[in-house]
Design a protein around this motif. Structure first.
Motif, PDB file in Angstrom:
ATOM      1  N   PHE A 286       0.831  -1.208   0.000  1.00 23.80           N
ATOM      2  CA  PHE A 286       0.000   0.000   0.000  1.00 23.80           C
ATOM      3  C   PHE A 286       0.862   1.253   0.000  1.00 23.80           C
ATOM      4  CE2 PHE A 286      -1.808   3.443   2.585  1.00 23.80           C
ATOM      5  CZ  PHE A 286      -2.891   3.793   1.791  1.00 23.80           C
ATOM      6  N   GLY A 290      -0.254   2.389  -3.200  1.00 22.95           N
ATOM      7  CA  GLY A 290      -1.657   2.560  -2.854  1.00 22.95           C
ATOM      8  C   GLY A 290      -2.172   3.954  -3.140  1.00 22.95           C
ATOM      9  N   GLY A 294      -6.827   3.692   2.085  1.00 21.19           N
ATOM     10  CA  GLY A 294      -6.439   2.286   2.185  1.00 21.19           C
ATOM     11  C   GLY A 294      -7.203   1.533   3.254  1.00 21.19           C
ATOM     12  N   THR A 296      -9.189  -1.030   5.204  1.00 23.75           N
ATOM     13  CA  THR A 296      -9.446  -2.443   4.937  1.00 23.75           C
ATOM     14  C   THR A 296     -10.469  -3.044   5.887  1.00 23.75           C
ATOM     15  OG1 THR A 296      -7.730  -3.338   6.415  1.00 23.75           O
ATOM     16  CG2 THR A 296      -7.048  -2.698   4.186  1.00 23.75           C
ATOM     17  N   ARG A 305      -6.748   0.457   8.697  1.00 25.69           N
ATOM     18  CA  ARG A 305      -6.019  -0.422   7.779  1.00 25.69           C
ATOM     19  C   ARG A 305      -5.317  -1.478   8.620  1.00 25.69           C
ATOM     20  NH1 ARG A 305      -1.044  -0.690   4.527  1.00 25.69           N
ATOM     21  NH2 ARG A 305      -0.094   0.987   5.767  1.00 25.69           N
ATOM     22  N   THR A 322      -7.455  -1.314  -3.052  1.00 22.40           N
ATOM     23  CA  THR A 322      -8.412  -1.744  -2.031  1.00 22.40           C
ATOM     24  C   THR A 322      -9.791  -1.697  -2.671  1.00 22.40           C
ATOM     25  OG1 THR A 322      -7.059  -0.778  -0.273  1.00 22.40           O
ATOM     26  CG2 THR A 322      -9.337  -1.325   0.269  1.00 22.40           C
ATOM     27  N   ILE A 333      -7.873  -6.695  -0.682  1.00 18.88           N
ATOM     28  CA  ILE A 333      -6.771  -5.885  -1.192  1.00 18.88           C
ATOM     29  C   ILE A 333      -5.983  -6.719  -2.200  1.00 18.88           C
ATOM     30  CG2 ILE A 333      -6.545  -4.371   0.804  1.00 18.88           C
ATOM     31  CD1 ILE A 333      -4.344  -6.138   1.876  1.00 18.88           C
TER      32      ILE A 333
END
Length: 340
Positions: A286, A290, A294, A296, A305, A322, A333
């Motif tokens: 990332f 990224g 980001g 998640t 994240r 993502t 991801i």
């Protein structure tokens, strides 16, 4: 604070506390949870502290007050933290002949207990995977008793392997020549690994699901939790994670292969746990390629994240994404890597 009105003085006191907490968090990656578990809990709140310091900086800036320097200096001192939280990178979706893709996704038991109202979550996850076609797919909270079939993939633990805890599985379009499991004590969590052959290279891939804190994400339920109970619960979780990471590092040290580490860390990029797993030889996909926050994990209060793909520094990270798909409490991801 001379010259400030009472209201502004109160705001600056709050600003000072928030700035101090963020500054304190900068030492957290170097303090083992087993030594100071209560302090390590602060790592979970770092994204919120960054956002709040940004708000305070803008507040004083718009009023042309020198108090803006407090949050500005603290934010600049922790610039790497901001870099771990938000990226402005551009990455291409074009796949070269030497590139291969790696996806990690906590599928939350394919919605076995109906957390999401849609009855077709498992089928939707399968359709999503078939659309994306990652070369390597790492799944956490996977039900080996209710498996999925993927054409064109080798796999490890997609169906329960005797002596290996269920919960994690790895699918690969490249041949798997070795595999195994790291059994974490006193928990259902574990880590698994495979060695795959891509052309002339043998690559080791780990995926794991570290101990969960069990913190409620529902606002009303979270309000009922006392702060002392939350600190105790999360502190105990981070201690368990440290032991699990130590087992992983011992296992990893015995391999000479280029390594990719994926999974649900149940911790942030500002923690001791993350720093130890990443070490000196891995890079965060990332951070390399990224874009955006980001996020998640579906946490209501601020972007979290806690799922990562870390790759050996020998790999070039060509893209990272993502996916904003609501198929679990985590978001999938995916990164594209190559060996120059």
């Amino acid at each position: 604070m001379k010259g400030l009105k009472l209201g502004s003085k109160i705001i600056f006191v709050i600003n000072s506390l928030v700035a101090f907490l963020l500054l304190t968090s900068y030492i957290l990656p170097y303090i083992p949870p087993k030594s100071f578990a209560s302090l390590s809990v602060l790592s979970l709140g770092v994204p919120l502290l960054i956002i709040l310091n940004g708000v305070f900086f803008m507040y004083w800036l718009l009023r042309v007050k020198k108090q803006m320097l407090l949050s500005l200096v603290v934010l600049l001192l922790g610039w790497n933290y901001i870099n771990s939280m938000y990226k402005f990178s551009y990455s291409s979706d074009d796949i070269g002949t030497s590139d291969f893709s790696v996806m990690s996704f906590n599928v939350r038991l394919f919605n076995k207990f109906g957390w999401l109202p849609e009855p077709t979550v498992k089928e939707d996850i399968l359709n999503f995977i078939n659309t994306e076609q990652p070369d390597i797919l790492c799944l956490q909270e996977y039900r080996t008793g209710d498996p999925i079939d993927l054409d064109g993939y080798y796999n490890f633990n997609a169906r329960h392997v005797e002596g290996v805890k269920s919960g994690q599985t790895i699918f690969s379009k490249f041949p798997i020549i070795n595999s195994g499991s790291l059994e974490f004590p006193n928990t259902s969590n574990n880590a698994i690994f495979v060695d795959i052959v891509k052309q002339r290279d043998t690559i080791r891939v780990y995926t794991f699901h570290l101990q969960s804190s069990g913190i409620e994400t529902d606002v009303e339920k979270l309000k009922k939790e006392t702060s002392s109970h939350l600190f105790k619960q999360v502190g105990a979780t981070f201690k368990a994670q440290q032991g699990q990471v130590e087992l992983f590092l011992e296992h990893k040290s015995k391999s000479n292969y280029k390594t990719i580490v994926t999974g649900d860390f149940n911790n942030t990029a500002y923690s001791y746990i993350y720093r130890k797993v990443k070490g000196e030889d891995l890079k965060d996909a990332f951070e390399a390629a990224g874009n955006g926050f980001g996020r998640t994990y579906d946490f209501k209060f601020f972007p979290m994240r806690i799922d990562f793909i870390l790759a050996d520094k020998a790999f070039a990270v060509n893209s990272f994404k993502t996916f904003d798909v609501k198929l679990s409490d985590h978001y999938p991801i995916k990164t594209t890597l190559s060996l120059p």
